[in-house]
Design a protein around this motif. Structure first.
Motif, PDB file in Angstrom:
ATOM      1  N   ASP A 165      -5.578   4.402  28.581  1.00  0.00           N
ATOM      2  CA  ASP A 165      -5.854   4.338  27.147  1.00  0.00           C
ATOM      3  C   ASP A 165      -4.734   5.019  26.351  1.00  0.00           C
ATOM      4  OD1 ASP A 165      -6.840   4.275  24.628  1.00  0.00           O
ATOM      5  OD2 ASP A 165      -8.665   5.426  25.050  1.00  0.00           O
ATOM      6  N   LEU A 166      -3.884   4.214  25.748  1.00  0.00           N
ATOM      7  CA  LEU A 166      -2.744   4.768  24.992  1.00  0.00           C
ATOM      8  C   LEU A 166      -2.973   4.642  23.478  1.00  0.00           C
ATOM      9  CD1 LEU A 166       0.253   3.278  27.061  1.00  0.00           C
ATOM     10  CD2 LEU A 166      -1.047   5.358  27.485  1.00  0.00           C
ATOM     11  N   ARG A 167      -4.210   4.293  23.099  1.00  0.00           N
ATOM     12  CA  ARG A 167      -4.517   4.055  21.688  1.00  0.00           C
ATOM     13  C   ARG A 167      -4.037   5.170  20.772  1.00  0.00           C
ATOM     14  NH1 ARG A 167     -10.794   2.920  21.696  1.00  0.00           N
ATOM     15  NH2 ARG A 167     -10.494   4.123  23.606  1.00  0.00           N
ATOM     16  N   GLY A 168      -3.327   4.780  19.737  1.00  0.00           N
ATOM     17  CA  GLY A 168      -2.969   5.737  18.691  1.00  0.00           C
ATOM     18  C   GLY A 168      -1.798   6.644  19.008  1.00  0.00           C
ATOM     19  N   LYS A 169      -1.270   6.564  20.208  1.00  0.00           N
ATOM     20  CA  LYS A 169      -0.098   7.390  20.528  1.00  0.00           C
ATOM     21  C   LYS A 169       1.108   6.845  19.766  1.00  0.00           C
ATOM     22  CE  LYS A 169      -2.099   9.795  23.885  1.00  0.00           C
ATOM     23  NZ  LYS A 169      -3.418   9.936  23.262  1.00  0.00           N
ATOM     24  N   HIS A 170       1.951   7.741  19.313  1.00  0.00           N
ATOM     25  CA  HIS A 170       3.187   7.280  18.679  1.00  0.00           C
ATOM     26  C   HIS A 170       4.270   7.200  19.755  1.00  0.00           C
ATOM     27  CE1 HIS A 170       6.421   7.679  15.290  1.00  0.00           C
ATOM     28  NE2 HIS A 170       6.486   6.566  15.968  1.00  0.00           N
ATOM     29  N   ALA A 171       4.723   5.976  20.028  1.00  0.00           N
ATOM     30  CA  ALA A 171       5.767   5.771  21.042  1.00  0.00           C
ATOM     31  C   ALA A 171       7.069   5.417  20.346  1.00  0.00           C
ATOM     32  CB  ALA A 171       5.358   4.653  21.988  1.00  0.00           C
ATOM     33  N   VAL A 172       8.123   6.101  20.700  1.00  0.00           N
ATOM     34  CA  VAL A 172       9.449   5.750  20.189  1.00  0.00           C
ATOM     35  C   VAL A 172      10.277   5.215  21.352  1.00  0.00           C
ATOM     36  CG1 VAL A 172      11.605   6.640  19.220  1.00  0.00           C
ATOM     37  CG2 VAL A 172       9.410   7.350  18.246  1.00  0.00           C
ATOM     38  N   VAL A 173      10.742   3.975  21.194  1.00  0.00           N
ATOM     39  CA  VAL A 173      11.588   3.335  22.205  1.00  0.00           C
ATOM     40  C   VAL A 173      13.014   3.362  21.672  1.00  0.00           C
ATOM     41  CG1 VAL A 173      12.058   1.205  23.481  1.00  0.00           C
ATOM     42  CG2 VAL A 173       9.688   1.843  22.929  1.00  0.00           C
ATOM     43  N   ILE A 174      13.922   3.933  22.455  1.00  0.00           N
ATOM     44  CA  ILE A 174      15.318   4.004  22.015  1.00  0.00           C
ATOM     45  C   ILE A 174      16.091   2.926  22.767  1.00  0.00           C
ATOM     46  CG2 ILE A 174      17.261   5.538  21.568  1.00  0.00           C
ATOM     47  CD1 ILE A 174      15.405   7.893  22.350  1.00  0.00           C
ATOM     48  N   GLY A 175      16.637   1.969  22.003  1.00  0.00           N
ATOM     49  CA  GLY A 175      17.315   0.808  22.597  1.00  0.00           C
ATOM     50  C   GLY A 175      16.515  -0.443  22.292  1.00  0.00           C
ATOM     51  N   ALA A 212       7.551  11.517  18.223  1.00  0.00           N
ATOM     52  CA  ALA A 212       6.950  10.719  19.300  1.00  0.00           C
ATOM     53  C   ALA A 212       6.078  11.537  20.252  1.00  0.00           C
ATOM     54  CB  ALA A 212       8.053  10.035  20.095  1.00  0.00           C
ATOM     55  N   ASP A 213       4.920  10.935  20.606  1.00  0.00           N
ATOM     56  CA  ASP A 213       4.130  11.450  21.736  1.00  0.00           C
ATOM     57  C   ASP A 213       4.732  10.945  23.048  1.00  0.00           C
ATOM     58  OD1 ASP A 213       2.107  12.478  19.963  1.00  0.00           O
ATOM     59  OD2 ASP A 213       1.422  10.400  19.716  1.00  0.00           O
ATOM     60  N   ALA A 234       5.675  16.165  24.485  1.00  0.00           N
ATOM     61  CA  ALA A 234       5.859  14.709  24.628  1.00  0.00           C
ATOM     62  C   ALA A 234       6.019  14.316  26.093  1.00  0.00           C
ATOM     63  CB  ALA A 234       7.090  14.265  23.843  1.00  0.00           C
ATOM     64  N   ILE A 235       5.770  13.019  26.361  1.00  0.00           N
ATOM     65  CA  ILE A 235       6.078  12.467  27.685  1.00  0.00           C
ATOM     66  C   ILE A 235       7.386  11.688  27.543  1.00  0.00           C
ATOM     67  CG2 ILE A 235       4.437  10.586  27.280  1.00  0.00           C
ATOM     68  CD1 ILE A 235       4.093  10.350  30.240  1.00  0.00           C
TER      69      ILE A 235
END
Ligand code: NAD
Length: 302
Positions: A165-175, A212-213, A234-235
């Motif tokens: 369950d990753l709901r609501g996590k802020h993910a930042v993808v670099i690239g 980012a989380d 963060a992860i």
């Protein structure tokens, strides 16, 4: 699994063991092959003799054999024509023993890689690069989609730490490459993350990343992501594989400055031994998915 994520910063982060996670996926694939009496067939095509590509291809073929697949490798010379490669793909598309076709990139300059990828039957496109599979992923047709292996492996590692369950996590993808960044962003979106893509033209990437989380770095710049890019707790998933020269001959490093970032993070992947091993494991999982569908006509999960 860490259910209270993100946790407070820790000086002893969980180091995500990509080798062990990959091994577990491969064991499951092999067990499914035996239980279902299937022989998935994987064809890997190498054009030219780039040493790094040759190693990747050999590893893919070896893993396929270990999983009980039919594994075929096709070596074409560096000066092979585009027409010759397209002819081979047409043959493999029609071959009932082959369920997955992978053309190792990069290709020599006389061959148009886009044209080659689009020539692969989308049902056998185990790299997930055909625009039909790109479309399935971006429209959320996950049952139909063959998803690119590296982002799929990165997602698997994230979920191994914080659950499905990753709901609501802020993910930042670099690239924002088609191979890693964009499909990674789409996968995380599919899992209800709030996703931000950072790229070479982003203003103040460190400030964006600090929100980012979950950080996924897929850039190709050694040590780009420093401690001041990271929110404590963060992860951090480091997709980068970069060779840097050292007095004793060179070593592989990621896009994350591991020494300064690791103490801030809840969990982090090392390089090597993080995302890298997952890529091949996911290729085997995709080939099994393709074989099930082509053999039984059933959609996986039905
Ligand atoms: P790419 O060169 O196609 O894309 C790199 C992306 O990074 C581009 O979208 C660019 O906009 C962005 N970028 C470049 N400089 C930047 C900067 N300073 N700040 C922010 N963004 C920047 O590369 P790729 O194929 O996506 O690969 C990225 C890295 O991942 C490489 O190190 C590659 O070796 C590695 N990789 C690893 C695996 C694996 O199995 N672990 C698989 C594929 C790629």
């Amino acid at each position: 699994m860490n259910t209270a994520f993100p946790s407070s910063p820790t000086s002893t982060p969980h180091i995500i063991d990509g080798k062990a996670a990959a091994q577990a996926v491969l064991i499951n694939v092999k067990a499914a092959v035996e239980a279902e009496g299937l022989t998935p067939g994987l064809a890997v095509v190498l054009v030219g003799n780039d040493p790094a590509s040759a190693v990747y291809v050999r590893n893919k073929s070896r893993r396929a054999e270990e999983c009980g697949f039919l594994s075929r490798q096709y070596d074409l010379p560096a000066d092979a024509s585009e027409a010759r490669l397209l002819e081979l793909i047409t043959e493999l598309n029609a071959d009932p023993a082959i369920h997955g076709i992978l053309v190792q990139l990069p290709l020599p300059e006389q061959i148009n890689a886009y044209k080659v990828i689009q020539a692969i039957d989308p049902l056998k496109d185990v790299d997930g690069f055909h625009y039909v599979n790109v479309g399935h992923l971006s429209t959320g047709a996950m049952k139909e989609a063959l998803v690119p292996c590296t982002p799929l492996g990165a997602l698997h590692l994230i979920q191994s730490v914080i659950g499905n369950d990753l709901r609501g996590k802020h993910a930042v993808v670099i690239g924002r490459s088609n191979i890693v960044g964009k499909p990674m962003a789409n996968l995380l979106l599919q899992h209800d993350c709030t996703v931000t893509l950072v790229h070479s033209r982003t203003a103040d990437p460190a400030a964006v990343c600090r929100q980012a989380d979950i950080v996924v770095a897929a850039v190709g710049v050694p040590g780009l992501v420093k401690a001041d890019w990271i929110k404590p707790g963060a992860i951090v998933i480091d997709v980068g594989i970069n060779r840097v020269e050292t007095p004793d001959g060179g070593r592989l490093v990621g896009d994350v400055d591991y020494a300064t970032v690791a103490p801030l993070s809840t969990a982090i992947t090392p390089v090597p031994g993080g995302v890298g091993p997952m890529t091949i494991a996911m290729l085997m999982q995709n080939t099994l998915k393709a074989a099930r569908r082509l053999t039984t006509g059933e959609q996986p999960g039905e």
